[in-house]
Enzyme design. Structure first.
Site, PDB file in Angstrom:
ATOM      1  N   HIS A 202       0.860  -1.422  -0.110  1.00 55.46           N
ATOM      2  CA  HIS A 202      -0.071  -0.007   0.074  1.00 55.46           C
ATOM      3  C   HIS A 202       0.975   1.048   0.125  1.00 55.46           C
ATOM      4  O   HIS A 202       0.287   2.426  -0.097  1.00 55.46           O
ATOM      5  CB  HIS A 202      -1.136   0.118   1.021  1.00 55.46           C
ATOM      6  CG  HIS A 202      -0.297   0.101   2.477  1.00 55.46           C
ATOM      7  ND1 HIS A 202      -0.063   1.382   3.064  1.00 55.46           N
ATOM      8  CD2 HIS A 202       0.232  -0.640   3.491  1.00 55.46           C
ATOM      9  CE1 HIS A 202       0.508   1.442   4.186  1.00 55.46           C
ATOM     10  NE2 HIS A 202       0.744   0.012   4.409  1.00 55.46           N
TER      11      HIS A 202
HETATM   12  N1  UDP Z   1      -4.901  -5.335   8.261  1.00 57.67           N
HETATM   13  C1  UDP Z   1      -6.158  -5.842   8.227  1.00 57.67           C
HETATM   14  N2  UDP Z   1      -6.575  -6.131   6.992  1.00 57.67           N
HETATM   15  C2  UDP Z   1      -6.045  -6.202   5.743  1.00 57.67           C
HETATM   16  C3  UDP Z   1      -4.520  -5.506   5.739  1.00 57.67           C
HETATM   17  C4  UDP Z   1      -3.976  -5.155   6.972  1.00 57.67           C
HETATM   18  O1  UDP Z   1      -6.567  -5.896   9.154  1.00 57.67           O
HETATM   19  O2  UDP Z   1      -6.561  -6.474   4.671  1.00 57.67           O
HETATM   20  C5  UDP Z   1      -4.274  -4.963   9.388  1.00 57.67           C
HETATM   21  C6  UDP Z   1      -2.821  -5.651   9.780  1.00 57.67           C
HETATM   22  O3  UDP Z   1      -3.177  -6.652  10.388  1.00 57.67           O
HETATM   23  C7  UDP Z   1      -2.384  -4.564  10.676  1.00 57.67           C
HETATM   24  C8  UDP Z   1      -2.557  -3.147  10.066  1.00 57.67           C
HETATM   25  O4  UDP Z   1      -3.961  -3.438   9.372  1.00 57.67           O
HETATM   26  O5  UDP Z   1      -2.532  -4.593  12.081  1.00 57.67           O
HETATM   27  C9  UDP Z   1      -1.542  -2.675   9.306  1.00 57.67           C
HETATM   28  O6  UDP Z   1      -2.102  -1.647   8.483  1.00 57.67           O
HETATM   29  P1  UDP Z   1      -1.363  -1.220   7.167  1.00 57.67           P
HETATM   30  O7  UDP Z   1      -0.572  -2.140   6.738  1.00 57.67           O
HETATM   31  O8  UDP Z   1      -2.300  -0.562   6.440  1.00 57.67           O
HETATM   32  O9  UDP Z   1      -0.348   0.031   7.662  1.00 57.67           O
HETATM   33  P2  UDP Z   1       1.027   0.242   8.348  1.00 57.67           P
HETATM   34  O10 UDP Z   1       1.243  -0.860   9.480  1.00 57.67           O
HETATM   35  O11 UDP Z   1       2.019  -0.018   7.134  1.00 57.67           O
HETATM   36  O12 UDP Z   1       1.392   1.576   8.637  1.00 57.67           O
END
Ligand code: UDP
Length: 356
Positions: A202
């Site tokens: 993403h």
């Molecule tokens: N997550 C979720 N469903 C999805 C993809 C990610 O629940 O389809 C959760 C994942 O388990 C984690 C969080 O979203 O807890 C991560 O978010 P993201 O990857 O959007 O953000 P980042 O951590 O990179 O800031």
């Protein structure tokens, strides 16, 4: 102790779930939702499933450039702070919402607490890195998840108000794992436990130029085993705008799914063969559950997982991803890099010590 907490996107909702409970057990919390993530599948679903209290204020920032979003959040958040007169503002992580919250607290001369302080990828081309550096330098209470984060802050001259509390995402994983174990989400998608990859992509670096989009599509097309990819709305929009979405439908073994709720996502992660991701949170969750991780970035903030042999950095490079997938390993011992799964209580204690 009266805290105004500001959340705005998916990983912040996950982190808020345990922390809302701990803060409310020790004092008062006013929860504010910036509206940075407003799709029901990235926001409402998480509040319902994780039992997060209904926000007391919704700033409804909606779509826009990061500059527009920071400006709008600041204007609306300032009014909330004037009305609520908190002892401190608490922000999470490294997003546009975190930055806007930090700047507003600073302008209103209200103490600022930062959850996930001190992390560095040392890549200032990432908006997340710029946001976290500015937020740390404005913070009065720095709630750090790892030893490495303390060193990173010290290297920038920040040593006061620093508390090693562990990682609040570990709390969420610990609390919701039993529920996830009962879900069998793999079977729902026709996947066999242990035989598929879980993919998330993403970040702007993976989608925001035609070259980046080419590299991402090449990686997705060459995974070679069944893989499920819950597609983030911004990634889908970029793939559609770049004319790449339709072709991905025909990649053998690749399941394109909408974003998945936290508990089902956790279930999919726990029974996957490996994770392929550019997410910060998902790298850690793979570690918590003993699942090998291939990170399609050149850098990570979660350097312990790489140094310990639990995570491999490949960049968005199909050949490097193939090589990493061919040599997956999971060392038997997982050191407690991220604390004991009770970071939320440690955060509440640190705030009381600093503010009362
Ligand atoms: N997550 C979720 N469903 C999805 C993809 C990610 O629940 O389809 C959760 C994942 O388990 C984690 C969080 O979203 O807890 C991560 O978010 P993201 O990857 O959007 O953000 P980042 O951590 O990179 O800031």
């Amino acid at each position: 102790m009266r805290i105004v907490s500001l959340v705005g996107n998916r990983p912040q909702f996950v982190k808020a779930a345990p922390l809302c409970i701990a803060l409310r057990a020790q004092g008062e919390e006013v929860l504010v939702h910036s509206g940075q993530h407003y799709d029901p599948e990235l926001a409402d679903l998480f509040f319902d499933e994780l039992g997060i209290p209904t926000p007391d204020h919704a700033l409804e920032v909606g779509p826009g450039t990061p500059v527009q979003q920071v400006a709008t959040i600041m204007e609306r958040f300032e009014q909330v702070l004037r009305d609520e007169s908190p002892d401190a503002v608490l922000v999470y992580g490294d997003t546009t919402t975190s930055l806007a919250g930090a700047l507003t607290a600073a302008q209103c001369a209200i103490p600022l607490a930062h959850v996930e302080a001190g992390l560095r990828s040392f890549d200032r081309s990432m908006p997340e890195e710029r946001n976290r550096v500015v937020t740390d330098h404005l913070s009065d209470v720095l709630l750090v998840p790892t030893e490495q984060a303390i060193e990173n802050l010290a290297a920038e001259g920040i040593t006061r108000g620093v508390h090693l509390v562990g990682d609040v995402m570990f709390d969420a994983s610990r609390i919701f794992a039993p529920l996830a174990e009962g879900r069998a989400a793999a079977a729902t998608h026709g996947l066999t436990p242990g035989e598929y990859l879980l993919v998330t992509i993403h970040r702007a670096a993976a989608t925001d130029t035609p070259e980046a989009l080419d590299a991402t599509v090449e990686v997705l097309s060459s995974l070679g085993v069944p893989a499920i990819f819950p597609v983030h709305p911004r990634t889908r929009a970029k793939l559609e705008a770049g004319g790449r979405w339709d072709a991905l439908q025909d990649v053998p073994g690749l399941i394109l799914a909408p974003p998945i709720g936290y508990v089902d996502f956790m279930s999919l992660l726990m029974t996957s063969r490996a994770v392929v991701t550019d997410s910060g949170g998902v790298q850690k969750e793979a570690y918590f559950h003993g699942v090998p991780c291939v990170t399609v970035r050149d850098t990570t903030e979660w350097v312990e997982t790489v140094a310990g042999g639990f995570n491999v950095l490949t960049g968005m490079d199909a050949a490097a991803v193939q090589a990493a997938l061919a040599h997956l390993s999971m060392p038997a011992e997982r050191p407690p890099y991220y604390g004991d799964g009770h970071a939320a209580d440690a955060i509440a204690r640190a705030l009381i010590a600093e503010l009362d």
